[in-house]
Design an enzyme around this catalytic site. Structure first.
Site, PDB file in Angstrom:
ATOM      1  N   GLY A  98      39.905  37.520  29.046  1.00  0.00           N
ATOM      2  CA  GLY A  98      40.499  38.656  29.747  1.00  0.00           C
ATOM      3  C   GLY A  98      41.496  39.409  28.890  1.00  0.00           C
ATOM      4  O   GLY A  98      41.401  39.421  27.657  1.00  0.00           O
ATOM      5  N   CYS A 130      51.170  40.777  36.717  1.00  0.00           N
ATOM      6  CA  CYS A 130      52.000  39.570  36.586  1.00  0.00           C
ATOM      7  C   CYS A 130      53.376  39.599  37.244  1.00  0.00           C
ATOM      8  O   CYS A 130      53.785  38.586  37.813  1.00  0.00           O
ATOM      9  CB  CYS A 130      52.143  39.213  35.117  1.00  0.00           C
ATOM     10  SG  CYS A 130      50.552  38.741  34.423  1.00  0.00           S
ATOM     11  N   PHE A 137      48.710  51.109  35.646  1.00  0.00           N
ATOM     12  CA  PHE A 137      50.056  50.670  36.056  1.00  0.00           C
ATOM     13  C   PHE A 137      51.113  51.017  35.032  1.00  0.00           C
ATOM     14  O   PHE A 137      52.308  50.971  35.312  1.00  0.00           O
ATOM     15  CB  PHE A 137      50.068  49.166  36.378  1.00  0.00           C
ATOM     16  CG  PHE A 137      50.159  48.249  35.181  1.00  0.00           C
ATOM     17  CD1 PHE A 137      49.020  47.867  34.487  1.00  0.00           C
ATOM     18  CD2 PHE A 137      51.381  47.738  34.772  1.00  0.00           C
ATOM     19  CE1 PHE A 137      49.096  47.016  33.396  1.00  0.00           C
ATOM     20  CE2 PHE A 137      51.478  46.873  33.686  1.00  0.00           C
ATOM     21  CZ  PHE A 137      50.334  46.524  32.990  1.00  0.00           C
ATOM     22  N   ARG A 193      45.748  46.864  37.947  1.00  0.00           N
ATOM     23  CA  ARG A 193      46.153  45.796  38.868  1.00  0.00           C
ATOM     24  C   ARG A 193      47.600  46.026  39.336  1.00  0.00           C
ATOM     25  O   ARG A 193      48.492  46.228  38.540  1.00  0.00           O
ATOM     26  CB  ARG A 193      45.983  44.432  38.197  1.00  0.00           C
ATOM     27  CG  ARG A 193      44.514  44.084  37.977  1.00  0.00           C
ATOM     28  CD  ARG A 193      44.323  42.762  37.253  1.00  0.00           C
ATOM     29  NE  ARG A 193      44.754  42.826  35.867  1.00  0.00           N
ATOM     30  CZ  ARG A 193      44.712  41.789  35.034  1.00  0.00           C
ATOM     31  NH1 ARG A 193      44.274  40.613  35.444  1.00  0.00           N
ATOM     32  NH2 ARG A 193      45.119  41.918  33.791  1.00  0.00           N
TER      33      ARG A 193
HETATM   34  P1  NAD Z   1      42.006  38.235  33.388  1.00  0.00           P
HETATM   35  O1  NAD Z   1      41.605  38.186  34.795  1.00  0.00           O
HETATM   36  O2  NAD Z   1      41.941  39.519  32.629  1.00  0.00           O
HETATM   37  O3  NAD Z   1      41.142  37.168  32.558  1.00  0.00           O
HETATM   38  C1  NAD Z   1      40.886  35.865  32.974  1.00  0.00           C
HETATM   39  C2  NAD Z   1      39.445  35.530  32.604  1.00  0.00           C
HETATM   40  O4  NAD Z   1      39.211  34.143  32.865  1.00  0.00           O
HETATM   41  C3  NAD Z   1      38.407  36.311  33.413  1.00  0.00           C
HETATM   42  O5  NAD Z   1      37.583  37.050  32.535  1.00  0.00           O
HETATM   43  C4  NAD Z   1      37.620  35.221  34.164  1.00  0.00           C
HETATM   44  O6  NAD Z   1      36.244  35.525  34.283  1.00  0.00           O
HETATM   45  C5  NAD Z   1      37.844  34.018  33.256  1.00  0.00           C
HETATM   46  N1  NAD Z   1      37.628  32.732  33.916  1.00  0.00           N
HETATM   47  C6  NAD Z   1      38.078  32.305  35.124  1.00  0.00           C
HETATM   48  N2  NAD Z   1      37.665  31.044  35.360  1.00  0.00           N
HETATM   49  C7  NAD Z   1      36.952  30.651  34.281  1.00  0.00           C
HETATM   50  C8  NAD Z   1      36.279  29.447  33.922  1.00  0.00           C
HETATM   51  N3  NAD Z   1      36.282  28.394  34.727  1.00  0.00           N
HETATM   52  N4  NAD Z   1      35.644  29.394  32.742  1.00  0.00           N
HETATM   53  C9  NAD Z   1      35.636  30.473  31.907  1.00  0.00           C
HETATM   54  N5  NAD Z   1      36.261  31.637  32.177  1.00  0.00           N
HETATM   55  C10 NAD Z   1      36.914  31.726  33.358  1.00  0.00           C
HETATM   56  O7  NAD Z   1      43.486  37.651  33.316  1.00  0.00           O
HETATM   57  P2  NAD Z   1      44.592  37.937  32.193  1.00  0.00           P
HETATM   58  O8  NAD Z   1      45.294  39.205  32.504  1.00  0.00           O
HETATM   59  O9  NAD Z   1      43.993  37.742  30.846  1.00  0.00           O
HETATM   60  O10 NAD Z   1      45.615  36.761  32.506  1.00  0.00           O
HETATM   61  C11 NAD Z   1      45.315  35.418  32.199  1.00  0.00           C
HETATM   62  C12 NAD Z   1      46.575  34.602  32.327  1.00  0.00           C
HETATM   63  O11 NAD Z   1      47.546  35.052  31.380  1.00  0.00           O
HETATM   64  C13 NAD Z   1      47.254  34.696  33.697  1.00  0.00           C
HETATM   65  O12 NAD Z   1      47.822  33.451  34.010  1.00  0.00           O
HETATM   66  C14 NAD Z   1      48.347  35.709  33.471  1.00  0.00           C
HETATM   67  O13 NAD Z   1      49.438  35.506  34.333  1.00  0.00           O
HETATM   68  C15 NAD Z   1      48.762  35.430  32.043  1.00  0.00           C
HETATM   69  N6  NAD Z   1      49.335  36.577  31.319  1.00  0.00           N
HETATM   70  C16 NAD Z   1      48.785  37.809  31.431  1.00  0.00           C
HETATM   71  C17 NAD Z   1      49.314  38.873  30.690  1.00  0.00           C
HETATM   72  C18 NAD Z   1      48.742  40.265  30.768  1.00  0.00           C
HETATM   73  O14 NAD Z   1      49.316  41.162  30.187  1.00  0.00           O
HETATM   74  N7  NAD Z   1      47.648  40.500  31.461  1.00  0.00           N
HETATM   75  C19 NAD Z   1      50.374  38.647  29.802  1.00  0.00           C
HETATM   76  C20 NAD Z   1      50.891  37.358  29.704  1.00  0.00           C
HETATM   77  C21 NAD Z   1      50.364  36.322  30.465  1.00  0.00           C
HETATM   78  C1  UGA Z   2      54.924  42.238  31.332  1.00  0.00           C
HETATM   79  C2  UGA Z   2      55.948  41.710  30.326  1.00  0.00           C
HETATM   80  O1  UGA Z   2      56.609  42.825  29.706  1.00  0.00           O
HETATM   81  C3  UGA Z   2      55.269  40.866  29.250  1.00  0.00           C
HETATM   82  O2  UGA Z   2      56.253  40.297  28.398  1.00  0.00           O
HETATM   83  C4  UGA Z   2      54.489  39.737  29.950  1.00  0.00           C
HETATM   84  O3  UGA Z   2      53.803  38.973  28.974  1.00  0.00           O
HETATM   85  C5  UGA Z   2      53.499  40.341  30.915  1.00  0.00           C
HETATM   86  O4  UGA Z   2      54.212  41.149  31.886  1.00  0.00           O
HETATM   87  C6  UGA Z   2      52.753  39.314  31.714  1.00  0.00           C
HETATM   88  O5  UGA Z   2      53.176  38.188  31.851  1.00  0.00           O
HETATM   89  O6  UGA Z   2      51.697  39.732  32.196  1.00  0.00           O
HETATM   90  P1  UGA Z   2      53.157  44.210  31.375  1.00  0.00           P
HETATM   91  O7  UGA Z   2      53.135  43.941  32.831  1.00  0.00           O
HETATM   92  O8  UGA Z   2      51.865  44.273  30.655  1.00  0.00           O
HETATM   93  O9  UGA Z   2      54.030  43.098  30.629  1.00  0.00           O
HETATM   94  O10 UGA Z   2      53.902  45.592  31.086  1.00  0.00           O
HETATM   95  P2  UGA Z   2      55.472  46.026  31.106  1.00  0.00           P
HETATM   96  O11 UGA Z   2      55.721  46.883  29.950  1.00  0.00           O
HETATM   97  O12 UGA Z   2      56.349  44.865  31.286  1.00  0.00           O
HETATM   98  O13 UGA Z   2      55.546  46.939  32.408  1.00  0.00           O
HETATM   99  C7  UGA Z   2      55.430  46.378  33.698  1.00  0.00           C
HETATM  100  C8  UGA Z   2      55.670  47.461  34.738  1.00  0.00           C
HETATM  101  O14 UGA Z   2      57.048  47.842  34.775  1.00  0.00           O
HETATM  102  C9  UGA Z   2      54.888  48.755  34.474  1.00  0.00           C
HETATM  103  O15 UGA Z   2      54.411  49.271  35.685  1.00  0.00           O
HETATM  104  C10 UGA Z   2      55.932  49.667  33.857  1.00  0.00           C
HETATM  105  O16 UGA Z   2      55.620  51.022  34.031  1.00  0.00           O
HETATM  106  C11 UGA Z   2      57.166  49.245  34.627  1.00  0.00           C
HETATM  107  N1  UGA Z   2      58.421  49.549  33.916  1.00  0.00           N
HETATM  108  C12 UGA Z   2      58.715  48.925  32.754  1.00  0.00           C
HETATM  109  C13 UGA Z   2      59.308  50.465  34.472  1.00  0.00           C
HETATM  110  O17 UGA Z   2      59.047  51.024  35.548  1.00  0.00           O
HETATM  111  N2  UGA Z   2      60.474  50.728  33.815  1.00  0.00           N
HETATM  112  C14 UGA Z   2      60.801  50.128  32.642  1.00  0.00           C
HETATM  113  O18 UGA Z   2      61.883  50.418  32.098  1.00  0.00           O
HETATM  114  C15 UGA Z   2      59.893  49.207  32.094  1.00  0.00           C
END
Ligand code: NAD
Ligand code: UGA
Length: 457
Positions: free
Chosen positions: A10, A272, A334, A342
């Site tokens: 993902g 998140c 977003f 999301r």
């Molecule tokens: P995502 O939904 O984009 O990706 C997750 C992937 O895992 C999906 O493609 C899904 O099909 C796959 N999956 C689920 N079950 C599976 C299985 N059993 N075997 C193989 N594949 C499987 O999610 P994401 O945004 O990449 O987030 C993943 C994790 O990282 C979450 O816990 C999230 O909180 C964390 N995280 C996300 C971000 C971000 O910016 N999106 C940043 C930091 C941490």
């Molecule tokens: C956030 C964190 O910044 C990452 O460090 C973390 O890894 C990630 O969540 C996660 O765990 O998924 P992200 O959600 O991708 O990253 O983007 P951000 O830049 O943090 O923005 C989050 C939201 O807050 C956005 O909607 C952004 O527009 C808003 N935001 C951010 C504001 O409205 N004002 C600000 O000053 C900063």
């Protein structure tokens, strides 16, 4: 050669593994997913996510030491180190619904690792998880009948979407948590060795499992709290003729506060912040820390208030009705530079306006397909228009909901001409030149600033 596997291709799994593969040519990096269409996209020229710089990194390593595959079992068997990066959304059913993390994908992965392993492995928590999940992981992994030893390590990801590649290339820090046993320490070192290929050693923090797991939830809670704090101040600014950007500048120059994450907005979105804070709230309640839980929950409540307030302000400025009025929403993502929708505040505003029977036109350079899918049944009532100039034709109002730079570069004189008068702009990101817009004839409403209206009298 060391074999790295990442389960979950993902927003996190794909970019992080691409960067690891780029910097570590002597490691073989395989990324697997149950979603075959996603894997096909990772293997094509149309990657499944839009992220600046991602194409180049993938192109550099794919086919060399970076592989995207749907063959999960065989790749588990061959792996030395397994990163688990599956989704951990908020639970929608049963105990803890609406708050706790849904760990079903996580647990399935753990069981699949046990079933397909014949050699010892380091299993890395990359997903964001409740503190002490590693213990559950260890218990599942230790139930294998072959006596195989697994080490569980926590290596949470801190990248932000839209700047994922830069965040990975130059992280503020990399966090690696593990057990304090000799084997646990060896596992930590194996993960540190990967990042040490390009991250300065003093930016790689090692700690114990629980501190690492909790640090990830705490970091997101602190970041979201800053946004909610400045948004709370924005509401007061609108009542008092203070300007939230000026207030943010003034307080942000205090080195103890710092300037970042003080941009007032229509609200924070993303997959998140809300999920992780609600998870923290659930954990605190679980440990009977009710005051702590209520403290963090307020960050989410303030965000919902800000989104609702934005819609209410629009309705009240437009003579208390938007029914039947065409309204152009600029932005679905977003935040800028991502196609991710999301928990996007843009879609919350869109739904709020649909409830008021407005005719909504949504424009976004990269996120329209995702928005259409996310809006589900409501999508039938929305016009999806990639061209912002077409979106504004005969519109009563524009709302800026994502801070895409292209929205600041449009010809607002031409836009004003093509709109119904009086024409309104609601800037939910404060990216436009409000004085200029007002001079053109718009009624301008910006977050945290006094309105600039053009009505006579
Ligand atoms: P995502 O939904 O984009 O990706 C997750 C992937 O895992 C999906 O493609 C899904 O099909 C796959 N999956 C689920 N079950 C599976 C299985 N059993 N075997 C193989 N594949 C499987 O999610 P994401 O945004 O990449 O987030 C993943 C994790 O990282 C979450 O816990 C999230 O909180 C964390 N995280 C996300 C971000 C971000 O910016 N999106 C940043 C930091 C941490
Ligand atoms: C956030 C964190 O910044 C990452 O460090 C973390 O890894 C990630 O969540 C996660 O765990 O998924 P992200 O959600 O991708 O990253 O983007 P951000 O830049 O943090 O923005 C989050 C939201 O807050 C956005 O909607 C952004 O527009 C808003 N935001 C951010 C504001 O409205 N004002 C600000 O000053 C900063």
């Amino acid at each position: 050669m060391t074999n790295i596997l990442c389960i979950g291709a993902g927003y996190v799994g794909g970019p992080t593994m691409a960067v690891i593969a780029k910097h570590c040519p002597e490691y073989r990096v395989v990324v697997v997913d149950i979603n075959a269409a996603k894997i096909a996209a990772w293997n094509s020229d149309q990657l499944p996510i839009y992220e600046p710089g991602l194409d180049e990194v993938v192109r550099c390593a794919r086919g060399r030491n970076l592989v995207f595959s749907t063959e999960i079992d065989r790749n588990i068997a061959e792996a030395d180190i397994i990163f688990v990066s599956v989704n951990t959304p908020t639970k929608t059913f049963g105990q803890g619904a609406g708050r706790a993390a849904d760990l079903q994908y996580w647990e399935k992965t753990a069981r699949q690792i046990v079933e397909n392993s014949t050699t010892p492995k380091v299993v890395v928590e990359k997903s964001t998880l409740p503190v002490r999940t590693a213990q559950a992981m260890e218990r599942i992994l230790d139930c294998n009948e072959n006596g195989i030893h697994f080490d569980v390590v926590s290596n949470p990801e801190f990248l932000a979407e839209g700047s994922a590649i830069r965040d990975m290339e130059e992280p503020d820090r990399v966090l690696v948590g593990g057990r304090e046993t000799p084997s646990g320490q060896k596992a930590i070192q194996a993960i540190v060795d990967i990042y040490a290929h390009w991250v300065p050693r003093d930016r790689i923090i090692t700690t114990n499992l629980w501190s690492s797991e909790l640090s990830k939830l705490a970091a997101n809670a602190f970041l979201a709290q800053r946004v909610s704090s400045i948004n709370a101040i924005s509401a007061l600014c609108e009542k008092t003729e203070a300007d939230v950007a000026e207030v943010a500048r003034a307080i942000g120059t205090d080195s103890r506060i710092g300037p970042r994450f003080l941009r007032a907005s229509v609200g924070f979105g993303g997959s998140c912040f809300k999920k992780d804070i609600l998870n923290l709230v659930y954990l605190c309640e679980h440990y009977s820390l009710y005051e702590v839980a209520a403290y963090w929950e307020q960050v989410v409540k303030m965000n919902e208030y800000q989104e609702n307030r934005f819609v209410s302000n629009m309705v009240s400025a437009m003579f208390n009705t938007v029914a039947g009025k065409r309204i152009a929403l600029f932005g679905a993502a977003f935040k800028a530079n991502t196609s991710d929708i999301r928990e996007s505040p843009a879609l919350a505003v869109c739904r709020g306006l649909l409830e008021e029977h407005a005719h909504v036109v949504l424009t976004d350079p990269y996120a329209l397909d995702n928005a259409r899918a996310e809006l589900g049944d409501a999508a039938g009532k929305v016009v999806f228009e990639p061209d912002p100039y077409a979106a504004v034709e005969e519109a009563h109002a524009i709302a800026i909901l994502t801070e895409w730079s292209l929205f600041a570069e449009l010809d607002y004189e031409a836009i004003h001409e093509s709109m119904v008068k009086p024409a309104f702009i609601f800037d939910g990101r404060n990216i436009l030149d409000h004085k200029k817009l007002h001079a053109i004839g718009f009624n301008v409403y910006a977050v945290g600033r006094p309105p600039m209206v053009s009505f006579p009298g």
